[in-house]
Design a protein around this motif. Sequence first.
Motif, PDB file in Angstrom:
ATOM      1  N   GLU A 415      80.942  17.427  28.699  1.00 57.01           N
ATOM      2  CA  GLU A 415      81.625  16.264  28.113  1.00 57.01           C
ATOM      3  C   GLU A 415      80.620  15.184  27.724  1.00 57.01           C
ATOM      4  O   GLU A 415      80.846  13.999  27.936  1.00 57.01           O
ATOM      5  CB  GLU A 415      82.636  15.698  29.103  1.00 57.01           C
ATOM      6  N   GLY A 416      79.524  15.602  27.183  1.00 59.56           N
ATOM      7  CA  GLY A 416      78.510  14.656  26.731  1.00 59.56           C
ATOM      8  C   GLY A 416      77.482  14.317  27.798  1.00 59.56           C
ATOM      9  O   GLY A 416      76.398  13.851  27.496  1.00 59.56           O
ATOM     10  N   TRP A 417      77.828  14.514  29.075  1.00 59.59           N
ATOM     11  CA  TRP A 417      76.911  14.127  30.164  1.00 59.59           C
ATOM     12  C   TRP A 417      75.742  15.091  30.241  1.00 59.59           C
ATOM     13  O   TRP A 417      75.899  16.310  30.142  1.00 59.59           O
ATOM     14  CB  TRP A 417      77.642  14.118  31.508  1.00 59.59           C
ATOM     15  N   ILE A 418      74.575  14.503  30.456  1.00 57.69           N
ATOM     16  CA  ILE A 418      73.340  15.271  30.511  1.00 57.69           C
ATOM     17  C   ILE A 418      72.507  14.736  31.668  1.00 57.69           C
ATOM     18  O   ILE A 418      72.437  13.516  31.863  1.00 57.69           O
ATOM     19  CB  ILE A 418      72.567  15.095  29.187  1.00 57.69           C
ATOM     20  N   TYR A 453      75.155   3.664  25.434  1.00 60.45           N
ATOM     21  CA  TYR A 453      75.103   4.801  26.351  1.00 60.45           C
ATOM     22  C   TYR A 453      75.786   4.459  27.657  1.00 60.45           C
ATOM     23  O   TYR A 453      75.996   3.297  27.983  1.00 60.45           O
ATOM     24  CB  TYR A 453      73.639   5.193  26.624  1.00 60.45           C
ATOM     25  N   GLN A 454      76.115   5.527  28.390  1.00 60.47           N
ATOM     26  CA  GLN A 454      76.660   5.345  29.736  1.00 60.47           C
ATOM     27  C   GLN A 454      75.772   6.094  30.710  1.00 60.47           C
ATOM     28  O   GLN A 454      75.106   7.040  30.317  1.00 60.47           O
ATOM     29  CB  GLN A 454      78.078   5.923  29.790  1.00 60.47           C
ATOM     30  N   VAL A 464      73.480  10.856  32.039  1.00 65.63           N
ATOM     31  CA  VAL A 464      73.632   9.873  30.957  1.00 65.63           C
ATOM     32  C   VAL A 464      74.360  10.519  29.787  1.00 65.63           C
ATOM     33  O   VAL A 464      74.364  11.751  29.657  1.00 65.63           O
ATOM     34  CB  VAL A 464      72.251   9.371  30.474  1.00 65.63           C
ATOM     35  N   ARG A 465      74.981   9.676  28.956  1.00 63.01           N
ATOM     36  CA  ARG A 465      75.559  10.213  27.720  1.00 63.01           C
ATOM     37  C   ARG A 465      75.731   9.112  26.688  1.00 63.01           C
ATOM     38  O   ARG A 465      75.706   7.915  27.022  1.00 63.01           O
ATOM     39  CB  ARG A 465      76.896  10.892  27.983  1.00 63.01           C
ATOM     40  N   ALA A 466      75.924   9.509  25.445  1.00 61.17           N
ATOM     41  CA  ALA A 466      76.234   8.537  24.400  1.00 61.17           C
ATOM     42  C   ALA A 466      77.668   8.092  24.624  1.00 61.17           C
ATOM     43  O   ALA A 466      78.543   8.915  24.908  1.00 61.17           O
ATOM     44  CB  ALA A 466      76.081   9.172  23.029  1.00 61.17           C
TER      45      ALA A 466
END
Length: 701
Positions: A415-418, A453-454, A464-466
């Motif tokens: 879900e975007g998290w990296i 970013y979050q 982190v993710r956009a």
Amino acid sequence: MWAYILVCLVLCTNGVSPKLFRKLHGLETELNRLKCDMHDLLNTYKNEMGKSPFRNRSVDAITAAWQSTFPDGNYRTNTKNSIPFRQMNLRDPDTILRMAEYQAMVYCKSNILNSPSDISSIVKMSGKNLRVGNFTIAATGFDKYNVLYWYIAVNIPQQSILLVHRGTRSSNRNDVYDDLNRGRIHNSHGQLSGDFPYLLQSKDVYLDSGFYTRFQHEKIPIVTALRKILQQYSSPSFSFVVVGHSLGASWAFLNAAYFVGLNDINSRLSAIYTFGQPLLGSASFVNQITTKFDTPSQRYVRTVNGNDLVPHIGCEECVQPQYSNEKWVMNTTQVIWKDCNGGADPQCSSGVPCNQLSWANHSAVGRFSMRSEFCRVANNMQLVKQYERRQLKLGKRLAYILRYGAEKEGLQVDEGWISLSALAKVPLLSEYTENELLGEIQTSYSYRKTPRYQWERRPNGIYVRAAYGRKFERNPFHGQTQIRRLLDLALEYVCQNIDKYDFEGFPDEFLINEVIHRIKRNGKLTSRTLQGILSGTMEHLDLDGIYLTESGIRAVYTKCPNLRVLSLKGCGYILNDHYCEQLIRKCPLIESLDLSYCRHLTDRTLDNLTKYYSENLLHLILSGNQNYTGDAIVRLVSGCQHLRQLDIWDNPNCTNDVLNILIALGKSRSEDRAITIVHKHLQHPAVAPANPWAVVSAKTV
Ligand SMILES: *[C@@H]1O[C@H](CO)[C@@H](O)[C@H](O)[C@H]1NC(C)=O
Ligand SMILES: *[C@@H]1O[C@H](CO)[C@@H](O)[C@H](O)[C@H]1NC(C)=O
Ligand SMILES: *[C@@H]1O[C@H](CO)[C@@H](O)[C@H](O)[C@H]1NC(C)=O
Ligand SMILES: *[C@@H]1O[C@H](CO)[C@@H](O)[C@H](O)[C@H]1NC(C)=O
Ligand SMILES: *[C@@H]1O[C@H](CO)[C@@H](O)[C@H](O)[C@H]1NC(C)=O
Ligand SMILES: *[C@@H]1O[C@H](CO)[C@@H](O)[C@H](O)[C@H]1NC(C)=O
Ligand SMILES: CC(=O)N[C@H]1CO[C@H](CO)[C@@H](O)[C@@H]1O
């Protein structure tokens, strides 16, 4: 600030607009009143430009001048940086100079960088041996040219929170217009008592409308950010300080005046520092506010450079506060600090005859200039520039990876998290440390003042993710190998031979959208190709950034009548009201529609949306278009009863009246039909709960 008017007058006499000219005329009248000759002043200014020690100084000279401004000359030793602000003497020159440093940093931007919206040079300053020491930027505000004009810095070692306001910028004509706006806002309009409710209803309460406009414009974003930060640093040992220079000084004064009417903020407000503050309002206005600032204890420190002209001009009959405040007069040749009894003390700058006043050292505090040369003090330009370039590159690469490239770069994405540690290993980012990446992620804001970013801490590390705009290209390779995925090979083959394929009934919309964007990236997307790809079963279509021709638009509505989610963001100028009407009528099931940056649509499209989509429309994005009127937006919100999210972020025609109607409409809805409205000036617990700090989540697909 006024200096720039003159620069403009000198340099671009032919380009002066009638509006500016009228305002200049007002200034001339005023200078006459002060018995100053406008033309003399022009000449003086021109001469001073050449002579001023603040121009064309070498880095060494600047540093020497700056060091000698500090009585103890030890600004590099960093010894005073961690004294809690509350333990400093408000009027101590050293404390005042710290504030001047914070102020100077707001000018560093844009003078150094090509990308003025980037605050990294200020962040960089925190690593230097400044008086102000180690701080972080907690919130920022940008003007419409994307140049920083206020920021909030948090200094944990020093236990302080600082709100800093920029003055006029030479290249921003709007600033000059604001400064020159000589109208008055009078309390009889009730406007002032709304913002400063403690003012007595005297008929003499008024202020310069240019400064008031500036204050009004940013009031909500500033208070929103400030409350959040004050809550975060809720310990009473943290002090909160307001600072401003020139136009920024007037603005700081008004913001502080607003804060003292808000109990939660007033109880935290420790001090107000202004530098070179112009005349702002009537005696009744400025004196009542100053009295409020200095109750129960003195909090206001007004710094005026002895020969500065600016503190002498403002609207007619505007004055400097007379009571209870204290003023420091500086002599830039030999630094002398002096206490004064209010703005009218003839022993101080009020006693200096007009012909001895000048603009050249309007930015001076002692031998230290708050303008851009300060940035050079912080060391050699080259280093700062290198750093800026590096940061700029980091910003671009991070955005690419966290929005589009992560999978392609072989990262695991959920879900975007990296994972941050995995991110730091990507070759594109190999020159940056994990801390640098996290620093950029935590301080990067979009022009909408929303975090880009979050990040979150999980048991196995930081992720982190956009915050928005994620559209990952799939990794064309298997895991860490160089073996291409079958899907990638197949897609490439399909895209190369697109004419041979018929997508009618093809069920995977993700792949169809992927094919469209791949062909677009290869520069091969024609209307005919588009026609071939689109099919009647499609419910999601993302044409973001794809330039549509007439036949392309026609292909969308003739071939895809079952669309539910459609993005036409930035689709070009052919998309007008006429085609939009066709689309609206022939795709009757649309629930989510992104029309941002479709600049050629007008109210007619809104009325068609209201007419045909009253039952189904849930999400609508209309930002980046100046043509919609407030009335049509109001009709839309009342007509589309199920609309849950409306993004009109930068609509210029949503006046306070319109926003109030929208709030009323939003509040009248039942809970299951609640609406969120995204507009940069709107902050309301019911219809815009998290604005402007919320993540913009209305995205198609
Ligand atoms: C700046 O100073 C240098 C050396 O003193 C001089 O050669 C140069 O012309 C000056 N530049 C300007 C713009 O005054
Ligand atoms: C700056 O302050 C932060 C927060 O207090 C602290 O974690 C960091 O170590 C400080 N850095 C320096 C160089 O003092
Ligand atoms: C600045 O200080 C010097 C030395 O005391 C004095 O000669 C000069 O007149 C002062 N200038 C102003 C503008 O006060
Ligand atoms: C400040 O203004 C005075 C009076 O015009 C001038 O003599 C002096 O050189 C100026 N100082 C600076 C630093 O520009
Ligand atoms: C719908 O759009 C068409 C084409 O621009 C326009 O002529 C018509 O007036 C619009 N309908 C409404 C209800 O505004
Ligand atoms: C909307 O606002 C812009 C900028 O203030 C103005 O130029 C334009 O005329 C307005 N448009 C309408 C349709 O009111
Ligand atoms: C149809 C129409 O009025 N379009 C205007 C919308 O606004 C842009 C500028 O933002 C103009 O260029 C268009 O002509």
